[in-house]
Design a protein around this motif. Structure first.
Motif, PDB file in Angstrom:
ATOM      1  N   ALA B 272       0.740  -1.106   0.014  1.00 51.37           N
ATOM      2  CA  ALA B 272      -0.009  -0.062   0.042  1.00 51.37           C
ATOM      3  C   ALA B 272       1.035   1.348   0.077  1.00 51.37           C
ATOM      4  O   ALA B 272       0.351   2.413  -0.239  1.00 51.37           O
ATOM      5  CB  ALA B 272      -0.851  -0.019   1.326  1.00 51.37           C
ATOM      6  N   VAL B 273       1.836   0.900   0.478  1.00 54.43           N
ATOM      7  CA  VAL B 273       2.786   2.372   0.790  1.00 54.43           C
ATOM      8  C   VAL B 273       3.854   2.526  -0.498  1.00 54.43           C
ATOM      9  O   VAL B 273       4.017   3.514  -0.997  1.00 54.43           O
ATOM     10  CB  VAL B 273       3.652   2.481   1.774  1.00 54.43           C
ATOM     11  CG1 VAL B 273       4.533   3.626   2.138  1.00 54.43           C
ATOM     12  CG2 VAL B 273       2.848   2.300   3.118  1.00 54.43           C
ATOM     13  N   PHE B 274       4.479   1.298  -0.931  1.00 55.07           N
ATOM     14  CA  PHE B 274       5.433   1.622  -1.960  1.00 55.07           C
ATOM     15  C   PHE B 274       4.613   1.156  -3.320  1.00 55.07           C
ATOM     16  O   PHE B 274       5.517   1.633  -4.445  1.00 55.07           O
ATOM     17  CB  PHE B 274       6.481   0.535  -1.689  1.00 55.07           C
ATOM     18  CG  PHE B 274       7.125   0.638  -0.538  1.00 55.07           C
ATOM     19  CD1 PHE B 274       7.569  -0.239   0.512  1.00 55.07           C
ATOM     20  CD2 PHE B 274       7.545   2.003   0.085  1.00 55.07           C
ATOM     21  CE1 PHE B 274       8.190  -0.261   1.648  1.00 55.07           C
ATOM     22  CE2 PHE B 274       8.101   2.113   1.219  1.00 55.07           C
ATOM     23  CZ  PHE B 274       8.367   1.073   2.146  1.00 55.07           C
ATOM     24  N   ASP B 276       4.454  -1.363  -5.118  1.00 54.71           N
ATOM     25  CA  ASP B 276       4.767  -2.565  -5.745  1.00 54.71           C
ATOM     26  C   ASP B 276       3.947  -3.673  -5.538  1.00 54.71           C
ATOM     27  O   ASP B 276       3.572  -3.762  -4.637  1.00 54.71           O
ATOM     28  CB  ASP B 276       6.220  -3.129  -5.215  1.00 54.71           C
ATOM     29  CG  ASP B 276       7.436  -1.925  -5.306  1.00 54.71           C
ATOM     30  OD1 ASP B 276       8.400  -2.103  -4.646  1.00 54.71           O
ATOM     31  OD2 ASP B 276       7.473  -1.025  -6.299  1.00 54.71           O
TER      32      ASP B 276
END
Lengths: 641, 334
Positions: B272-274, B276
């Motif tokens: 969710a953050v990066f 990928d």
């Protein structure tokens, strides 16, 4: 016609007026230099020309020399430090040229919207990118891809470059009306100057018009392209007129005059091909309806017209030529009729470089229907694809043996005669593969590795084979792929799905030469991808040997560069990730504060505090499961004694 | 990780949902019978018989005692989970596409579809503690004049209703006044699912435009966008990791043109953050229509067009997986 009053004879000149300037020009061309007899020659000139001659100024005015305009460096991309290759990609309306960065994102070189109306094409040595437009074609090149040259040819549809990139042939279905009434479809251009060298009409026989019922406005016309075939050194360009009045017309560049002012007459000519390494033409003629002449394959030298070799063939239906890239071999794929319905195929392989050009014959199983042959570049191997029955597809790999020789030995054998040993020529079958899903064999441009692919109507299977020991290196697939292409160095393979043919999942996949998948990208509206070709290496064979010897030292340098690259990449990514994570954490903390603040309200709505853990009672239950019941009857105690 | 295959529905799945404890999994399908299963081992408890048409949506109360279902037979029914008995039926004019209990289970919303001249409408009804006392009283109706509603959920503390529409826009409504508070066009095509994080501070919206967006609830601003090549039918968030799962596939009509190598439909895990992609779970024979994470975050389930529900108990590897830059201690525990 003015008459001299004194002599009563004509003054020797007259003026003629025509309806159109085109007619006047034609008349001048037709009549100029007409000889009435040895002493009287008629000369004709356009009136405008006479005016120009009469008004030549007395003083000599030197022509103005235009200032030198530096042209863009057409081979700039070869200087790339990392020796990367480029490709051109059309996706949606954008056409762009990128550097191949293997698994990482490709680097953009140049991009433009609506660059070409149709597709794009590279010149054979990679110097130019050709784009198509309604008015003609345009050539672009140099590091910034500036427009180099324009060739106006309305509705041009097909082009062909000469191998040395000096000339361009264009074809349009829209004919150009010439002053002499002919309809011309093909134009040959000089690329550097942009001049039109010559234009050609196309015989109706060569333009295979569709069936009568299909005819109508907008019906498509099928032609064989390239119609004008270039010799390897771009010195000659040839085309053929098929059929009974068959001939091969060879034109010389740059004058575009017919060689020796006459074509090579070949009655019944069916097809011809230039050798890729020498100025030699191969052509074949079928058995004529009348007469007892067999079908024949002929090799003829240009410009001497010396016949190098002929070979008679019998019961021939069709012949396809496959030249090996060094001109060392010519493979003629012959389809014969054994009976009225049955067909067989065999190969006639001409060893061009041997004395007297011996021909080896390779027979195939009668049930095999050969569809294509592929030579290994610079090599002695070739692959065949054949259809057996209706579903079985066979791929055969052959290697050419050394030429057949008979040697007379020095030693005498037992009978006192000198021993004679004969080495068979022909080709050795290396391996036969049975594959349902393959319809193409693509050799690496450097040879040795062959890729088997099933494109377009097939499933998109891709297999990598090492033909030195006939082992499979890797097998992959690119479902519904429409095109597969090696890069010019043989390091990478690109498989792509073009949106022009398949609307689902357009995109491309990049593979290493041993079959490892390096990158896979889905690109919406992906239409075309083409590797930029490279010019042949200027290194001599000696220099190449030197490089191979010192390879270990060079590779040390490369490894250092590679390591630096990966380090740089990692650092950037790590920085970015740290920033994202910090942002996320602060966001979550803020949300948590809100959550804690709202605890009271939540309690009111829900009726209990969700955050307080309710004591969970764990109950352990033992369940006896009867697995098996056996009854054993033990005999009466009375029986024992 | 071996998935448990739940095969009980004869037609494609429309919705699956875990109860608040996570031990039960409820499933709705185009065959008329919603089912309830034990999520631990996949054993089916029973079916709820009574609907005459596709069951589009379902929701369960916090105490897992009552189930609410919305169906294409123009009814919305409430059932007793333990017995399977239908305890109340709301009659509507058109098909019920969305049902949702509010926090505290004292009211619920259901959305009737825009067909036969009727506009898309949100109905907010009170839920009595004892279903015997339930009446057809409606607290409020919100009539939609714009593009019809495809998804609707209660916002934080029942202060708002968040809806997803056919044109890709997401709107926030005030349930007390029925007024539109704000709207954002976060997608280009129809919204297929909206699922909240455990504290309802952000949600995942998935759409037919091949994207799923991580969106902040208060502002309706997109924080992160995940792009795929296929329409996304459902997206959910892990309660214990910063991961999102996307599931989708082509429309049923295009399925025949896909690879013959069968079960290629997959749920995709993204960070969710990066942003990928961190993994894929294959197995469905058709597009995935609905996804749900177990409340503990230790397993998730997917329901597909093929009629199968796959329950995946995640391996330890998955929980140990983390990026160098991640530090789970930074995050406040819910």
């Amino acid at each position: 016609m003015p008459i001299d009053e004194t002599t009563g004879k004509s003054k020797g000149y007259l003026f003629i007026e025509f309806e159109t300037p085109a007619q006047a020009k034609a008349a001048v061309a037709a009549v100029d230099n007409y000889k009435f007899d040895s002493k009287h020659t008629l000369s004709a000139n356009a009136f405008d020309d006479i005016e120009t001659f009469a008004t030549v100024p007395e003083e000599y005015i030197p022509p103005t020399i235009e200032p030198f305009q530096e042209k863009p460096h057409l081979r700039s991309w070869l200087k790339d430090e990392l020796a990367r290759d480029q490709w051109v990609v059309i996706k949606g309306d954008d056409t762009g040229i990128y550097w191949n960065n293997k698994s990482e994102q490709p680097d953009l070189v140049h991009t433009r919207k609506h660059w070409s109306d149709m597709y794009v094409q590279w010149s054979p040595k990679g110097s130019y990118l050709t784009t198509f437009h309604k008015q003609g074609v345009a050539l672009w090149g140099g590091p910034e891809f500036e427009k180099i040259m324009r060739f106006p040819h309305a509705n041009v549809k097909l082009i062909d470059y000469s191998p040395d990139e000096k000339y361009l042939v264009t074809w349009s279905h829209e004919p150009i009306l010439m002053p002499n009434g002919e309809h011309h479809h093909v134009i040959v251009w000089d690329i550097l100057s942009g001049r039109q060298l010559r234009s050609f009409p196309v015989s109706p026989a060569a333009m295979k018009t569709p069936d009568a019922k299909e005819k109508g406005p907008g019906s498509t016309v099928k032609i064989d392209w390239p119609m004008f075939k270039w010799s390897h050194d771009s010195k000659y360009i040839a085309r053929m007129t098929p059929g009974m009045e068959g001939a091969i017309s060879v034109y010389e560049t740059p004058g575009m005059g017919l060689l020796d002012k006459k074509s090579i007459k070949v009655e019944g000519l069916k097809a011809f091909e230039w050798s890729p390494a020498d100025n030699v033409l191969a052509y074949w003629t079928p058995e004529p309806e009348v007469g007892n002449i067999p079908a024949r394959v002929t090799l003829i030298k240009v410009p001497t017209r010396e016949i190098l070799r002929t070979k008679n063939l019998f019961s021939v239906i069709n012949v396809n030529f496959h030249w090996q890239s060094n001109g060392k071999y010519l493979l003629a794929r012959v389809e014969k009729a054994t009976t009225k319905i049955q067909r067989t195929h065999n190969l006639e392989i001409f060893r061009i470089k041997e004395k007297d050009v011996p021909v080896d014959i390779v027979e195939l199983k009668p049930t095999e229907n050969l569809t294509n042959a592929f030579w290994e570049p610079n090599g002695d191997r070739f692959a065949l694809i054949s259809l057996e029955g209706s579903a079985k597809i066979n791929i055969h790999f052959y290697e050419m043996n050394a030429a057949a020789t008979t040697t007379v030995g020095k030693k005498k054998d037992m009978t006192g005669q000198p021993s004679v040993s004969a080495l068979l020529g022909g080709a050795k079958l290396l391996k036969t593969l049975d594959r349902k899903g393959i319809n193409q064999v693509l050799w690496s441009p450097k040879g040795r590795i062959a890729v088997l692919a099933g494109v377009r109507a097939f499933q998109g299977d891709i297999e990598f084979w090492d033909t030195d020991d006939m082992t499979m290196l890797a097998a992959g697939e690119h479902y519904t792929c429409t095109d597969v292409e090696w890069d010019p160095t043989g390091r990478y393979l690109m498989s792509s799905v073009s949106w022009w043919r398949v609307q689902q999942d357009p995109g491309f996949q990049l593979w290493s030469c041993v079959g490892t998948q390096l990158a896979k990208q889905s690109v919406p509206q992906f239409k075309q991808i083409l590797w930029r070709p490279r010019p042949p290496t200027p290194l001599t064979a000696e220099e190449i040997k030197q490089v191979k010897k010192n390879f270990k030292e060079y590779s040390k340098e490369f490894e250092v560069v590679d390591a630096k690259e990966t380090n740089k990449l990692d650092k950037a990514v790590i920085e970015k990730r740290k920033a994202l994570w910090a942002e996320w954490v602060s966001y979550r903390r803020r949300c948590h504060e809100d959550w804690m603040r709202e605890a009271e309200l939540r309690y009111e709505i829900v009726g209990y505090d969700r955050d307080v853990e309710v004591a969970v009672k764990e109950i352990e239950e033992y369940v006896d499961e009867v697995i098996d019941e056996t009854e054993e009857i033990i005999g009466d105690a009375a029986d024992d004694d | 990780m071996r998935p448990i295959l739940l095969h009980g529905h004869l037609r494609s799945l429309t919705k699956i949902r875990y109860n608040s404890d996570g031990d039960l999994l409820f499933s709705a399908s185009k065959d008329n019978k919603p089912c309830v299963w034990y999520s631990a081992n996949g054993e089916r408890l029973g079916t709820f018989n009574g609907h005459n048409g596709t069951v589009w949506d379902l929701d369960v109360t916090h105490n897992s005692r009552y189930l609410l279902t919305g169906s294409a037979d123009n009814t919305c029914k409430m059932w007793e989970v333990e017995t399977g008995r239908c305890v109340y039926t709301w009659e509507t004019r058109t098909a019920v596409r969305v049902v949702a209990f509010a926090l505290g289970d004292e009211k619920a919303l259901f959305v009737t579809d825009q067909t036969m001249g009727q506009p898309s409408t949100i109905h907010i009804v009170p839920i009595e503690a004892d279903p015997e006392d339930q009446t057809s009283e409606v607290l409020r109706t919100i009539v939609i004049t714009g593009p019809k509603i495809t998804v609707a959920v209660w916002g934080n503390l029942n202060r708002s209703i968040i809806t997803g529409h056919e044109d890709g826009s997401i709107s926030e409504w005030n349930p007390d006044t029925g007024a539109l508070v704000k709207s954002a066009k976060n997608h280009e095509k129809s919204i297929t699912d909206i699922q909240f994080s455990s504290d309802k501070s952000h949600f995942m919206s998935s759409s037919k435009d091949h994207c799923a967006n991580l969106t902040d609830t208060k502002t309706l601003k997109v924080m992160k966008s995940f792009v795929t090549e296929r329409p996304v039918n459902s997206a959910c968030l892990s309660p214990i990791r910063p991961h999102v799962v996307l599931g989708g596939g082509q429309d049923a009509m295009d399925v025949t043109t896909t690879s013959l190598k069968g079960n290629k439909f997959e749920s995709r895990f993204y960070h969710a953050v990066f942003g990928d992609e961190i993994g894929r779970v294959k197995g469905h024979f058709g597009p995935i229509n609905t996804l749900a994470f177990h409340p503990t975050g230790r397993s998730f389930s997917s329901g597909g067009e093929d009629g199968f529900i796959r329950v995946h108990h995640l391996d330890e590897d998955y929980f140990e997986f983390k990026y160098e830059e991640e530090n789970f201690d930074d995050l406040p525990q819910m």
